[in-house]
Design an enzyme around this catalytic site. Structure first.
Site, PDB file in Angstrom:
ATOM      1  N   LYS A  45       0.805  -1.242   0.000  1.00  0.00           N
ATOM      2  CA  LYS A  45       0.000   0.000   0.000  1.00  0.00           C
ATOM      3  C   LYS A  45       0.833   1.286   0.000  1.00  0.00           C
ATOM      4  O   LYS A  45       0.366   2.352   0.422  1.00  0.00           O
ATOM      5  CB  LYS A  45      -1.007   0.039   1.168  1.00  0.00           C
ATOM      6  CG  LYS A  45      -1.854  -1.199   1.355  1.00  0.00           C
ATOM      7  CD  LYS A  45      -2.337  -1.817   0.075  1.00  0.00           C
ATOM      8  CE  LYS A  45      -3.357  -1.009  -0.655  1.00  0.00           C
ATOM      9  NZ  LYS A  45      -3.598  -1.607  -2.015  1.00  0.00           N
ATOM     10  N   HIS A 100       7.422  -7.233  -2.317  1.00  0.00           N
ATOM     11  CA  HIS A 100       7.350  -6.714  -0.948  1.00  0.00           C
ATOM     12  C   HIS A 100       8.401  -7.390  -0.060  1.00  0.00           C
ATOM     13  O   HIS A 100       8.304  -7.320   1.169  1.00  0.00           O
ATOM     14  CB  HIS A 100       5.963  -6.998  -0.334  1.00  0.00           C
ATOM     15  CG  HIS A 100       4.819  -6.312  -1.011  1.00  0.00           C
ATOM     16  ND1 HIS A 100       4.862  -4.999  -1.405  1.00  0.00           N
ATOM     17  CD2 HIS A 100       3.576  -6.758  -1.346  1.00  0.00           C
ATOM     18  CE1 HIS A 100       3.697  -4.672  -1.959  1.00  0.00           C
ATOM     19  NE2 HIS A 100       2.914  -5.724  -1.937  1.00  0.00           N
ATOM     20  N   SER A 130      -5.205   2.737   3.973  1.00  0.00           N
ATOM     21  CA  SER A 130      -5.324   2.112   2.655  1.00  0.00           C
ATOM     22  C   SER A 130      -5.419   0.587   2.802  1.00  0.00           C
ATOM     23  O   SER A 130      -6.240  -0.076   2.156  1.00  0.00           O
ATOM     24  CB  SER A 130      -4.094   2.498   1.821  1.00  0.00           C
ATOM     25  OG  SER A 130      -4.114   1.893   0.563  1.00  0.00           O
TER      26      SER A 130
HETATM   27  P1  A3P Z   1      -5.109   4.644  -1.313  1.00  0.00           P
HETATM   28  O1  A3P Z   1      -5.762   3.375  -0.850  1.00  0.00           O
HETATM   29  O2  A3P Z   1      -4.719   5.541  -0.173  1.00  0.00           O
HETATM   30  O3  A3P Z   1      -5.900   5.367  -2.338  1.00  0.00           O
HETATM   31  P2  A3P Z   1      -0.007  -0.353  -3.660  1.00  0.00           P
HETATM   32  O4  A3P Z   1       0.039  -0.313  -5.154  1.00  0.00           O
HETATM   33  O5  A3P Z   1       1.335  -0.417  -3.019  1.00  0.00           O
HETATM   34  O6  A3P Z   1      -0.952  -1.392  -3.179  1.00  0.00           O
HETATM   35  O7  A3P Z   1      -0.574   1.052  -3.159  1.00  0.00           O
HETATM   36  C1  A3P Z   1      -1.913   1.398  -3.367  1.00  0.00           C
HETATM   37  C2  A3P Z   1      -2.109   2.854  -2.995  1.00  0.00           C
HETATM   38  O8  A3P Z   1      -1.435   3.679  -3.966  1.00  0.00           O
HETATM   39  C3  A3P Z   1      -3.590   3.248  -3.019  1.00  0.00           C
HETATM   40  O9  A3P Z   1      -3.728   4.245  -2.003  1.00  0.00           O
HETATM   41  C4  A3P Z   1      -3.696   3.839  -4.426  1.00  0.00           C
HETATM   42  O10 A3P Z   1      -4.800   4.676  -4.610  1.00  0.00           O
HETATM   43  C5  A3P Z   1      -2.370   4.600  -4.511  1.00  0.00           C
HETATM   44  N1  A3P Z   1      -2.000   4.946  -5.889  1.00  0.00           N
HETATM   45  C6  A3P Z   1      -1.921   4.135  -6.965  1.00  0.00           C
HETATM   46  N2  A3P Z   1      -1.618   4.841  -8.068  1.00  0.00           N
HETATM   47  C7  A3P Z   1      -1.507   6.132  -7.687  1.00  0.00           C
HETATM   48  C8  A3P Z   1      -1.212   7.353  -8.373  1.00  0.00           C
HETATM   49  N3  A3P Z   1      -1.018   7.389  -9.690  1.00  0.00           N
HETATM   50  N4  A3P Z   1      -1.176   8.485  -7.641  1.00  0.00           N
HETATM   51  C9  A3P Z   1      -1.398   8.482  -6.308  1.00  0.00           C
HETATM   52  N5  A3P Z   1      -1.688   7.362  -5.618  1.00  0.00           N
HETATM   53  C10 A3P Z   1      -1.733   6.198  -6.292  1.00  0.00           C
END
Ligand code: A3P
Length: 291
Positions: A45, A100, A130
């Protein structure tokens, strides 16, 4: 390896989720590294998919100019997850992976310092919020009724990825063993163009102004949310992985959403633990959009 319930598998002190390929996990340290491999490493996340998208856009012209429609996760697959019928080791170079893994389970060959690692980190309160929504959404995670219960799990490291504190500290303290770039989610959010330039410099990739424009444009939150190849749109549906509709993988993508979720008492508890665990830790953490 310990099976700590239906959802978590513990290997050498680190919790994996149920879609991790445990055969691969047991052999990560001996995975043969090529000099042009690139690993995106994150705690869950923290912006993994975002960095996968940026890497894919930097490396694949057909992605940049939108002539090829390939899922980003197929361009930059997860290192420790199962992909039926695929052998990630045999992918053509340059191989791009997301992972990860904690520093101590990373392939030893990464210490040749030729292959590259990009470590993306994010403030852990936003990660926690998140993760709360994410784990209630996908069937591969155990559900948690309240944020309060999830805080407990998160601060005990009782989640896939184990303790955030250990993950970031481990990679940071062993940074000299790797060819590694640390990127902060919040800085990417504040200055995506500057971040793309920093990443492409680290990768030794020369990009035209137009290329950079294309990358930045296709890596914004709004655009990634609207492009199915960029946001896991197909994956959960086709594999029955979601518990309910309506939550997107691309949930909010903001800085400081934790303020809408944590009570004063929860926040103070978090701060106390953070201060103990992260005392003297030099990497800056941004908690608020106005910082
Ligand atoms: P949120 O749940 O706070 O919206 P991961 O890919 O490590 O699982 O992380 C997911 C998080 O990154 C989510 O956060 C997602 O919305 C955010 N995310 C993905 N793409 C993004 C982007 N282009 N800009 C900002 N946040 C992004």
């Amino acid at each position: 390896m310990n099976n700590t319930g239906k959802y978590l598998f513990n290997f050498k002190g680190y919790n994996f989720n149920s879609i991790a390929d445990m055969n691969r996990v047991e052999n990560t340290e001996n995975f043969e590294i090529r000099e042009d491999d690139v690993f995106v490493i994150t705690y869950p996340k923290s912006g993994t998919l975002w960095m996968q998208q940026i890497l894919s856009l930097i490396y694949f012209e057909g992605h940049r100019n939108r002539t090829e429609k390939v899922d980003t996760v197929d361009r930059v697959p997860f290192f420790e997850y199962s992909y039926p019928g695929t052998d990630i080791g045999n992918r053509p170079s340059p191989r791009l992976f997301a992972s990860h893994l904690p520093y101590y389970l990373a392939p030893k060959g990464l210490k040749n310092k030729k292959a590259k690692v990009i470590y993306v980190y994010r403030n852990p309160k936003d990660i926690m919020v998140s993760y709360f929504y994410f784990s209630n959404w996908l069937t591969i995670f155990e559900t948690t009724d309240t944020i309060d219960d999830f805080i407990e799990k998160f601060l005990d490291g009782n989640v896939s990825g184990s303790l955030w504190f250990d993950h970031i500290r481990g990679w940071y303290e062993h940074r000299h063993d790797f060819n590694i770039l640390f990127m902060m989610y919040e800085e990417m959010k504040k200055d995506l163009r500057g971040s793309v330039l920093q990443i492409s410099r680290f990768l030794g990739k020369e990009l035209s102004e137009e290329d950079v424009d294309d990358i930045v444009n296709q890596a914004t939150f709004e655009n990634m949310r609207s492009i199915p190849q960029a946001n896991y749109a197909h994956v959960p549906k086709s594999q029955g992985l979601t518990r309910h509709k309506g939550e997107y993988y691309m949930r909010k993508g903001t800085i400081g959403d934790w303020k809408h979720h944590l009570t004063v008492a929860q926040n103070e508890k978090f701060d106390r633990i953070f201060q103990t665990k992260m005392k003297d830790f030099p990497l800056k953490i941004i908690w608020d959009i106005n910082e």
